[in-house]
Design an enzyme around this catalytic site. Sequence first.
Site: not given
Length: 314
Positions: A133-134
């Site tokens: 994920g970011c």
Amino acid sequence: MSVRIGLVGARGHTGRHLLRLLAGRGDMQVVCAGSREFAGQAVTTLAPEADPALVFEALTPDDIAARGLDAVILALPNGAAAPYVAAIDAGSPETVIVDLSADYRFDEHWVYGLPEIYGRDRIRGATRIANPGCYATAGQLAIAPLRDVMAGTAHVFGVSGYSGAGTTPSRKNDTVALKDNLMPYALTGHLHEGEMARHTGRPVAFTPHVAEFFQGLTATVQVGFAEAQSAETVRALYEAAYRGERLIRLIDAIPEIRDGAHFNGAVLGGFAVSKDGMRGVSVCALDNLLKGAAVQAIQNLAIATGLPEFDGLV
């Protein structure tokens, strides 16, 4: 060699960047792009850089599995990947899958693809890759160099642009609600909290926020040390961890949103230490749609298939 790719979820924010970046590579070709909403429309209506002959399709899992693709990138919301994975497992198990959702980031049968930290050898030849994920990418990039000297919980304060909330309307991407505002959410138990803790092997407390800008994010990370450290020693740990990494930039200043937004890599800096030397703070800025999603997916796919990792990225 040219890797033939199917892109599912092509009309989202990340899909748009994947189409743009992949169009710039001669060794990767998007041969089918899935979007039910845009089915029948030319992909160039969303991504002018794409092949003019490419048309959005309403691709089912069986459609994807039957195409004989070298690779599939799943850019779908959390919870939507499983039917595609099952169909590919059954009909085309040698096809490489890079999944951008959180669905397989905790699955021991999938490789977790954050190459700057966990190594490229694990990714080479892999056929099932979970893209981090970011926020989790930013937090881990800041935590990883300190794992051997830290004690206790890493505290991560994150702020992202509203593109991180996706295209489905919600308060987190409502520009009226976000105007002149900073919106905290998921104060405990966010997926990225567990993701960072699992893969760093250290406890993590994460508080995400969304603001009114479109893309980019920062993660401010505080850790306690087992023994007193100096700012110079901390900086040296980051330099050793990321020496030679072409998408990691270290700066002395505190990174801001504008440093990471629209940049294909990540910017780490600040590197402050408390007066007693027992607490350190660093900041990571990156683009949630690029290093936090599309760029990392291309890195992972290139490494897995033996192609140059950084073509079109640096």
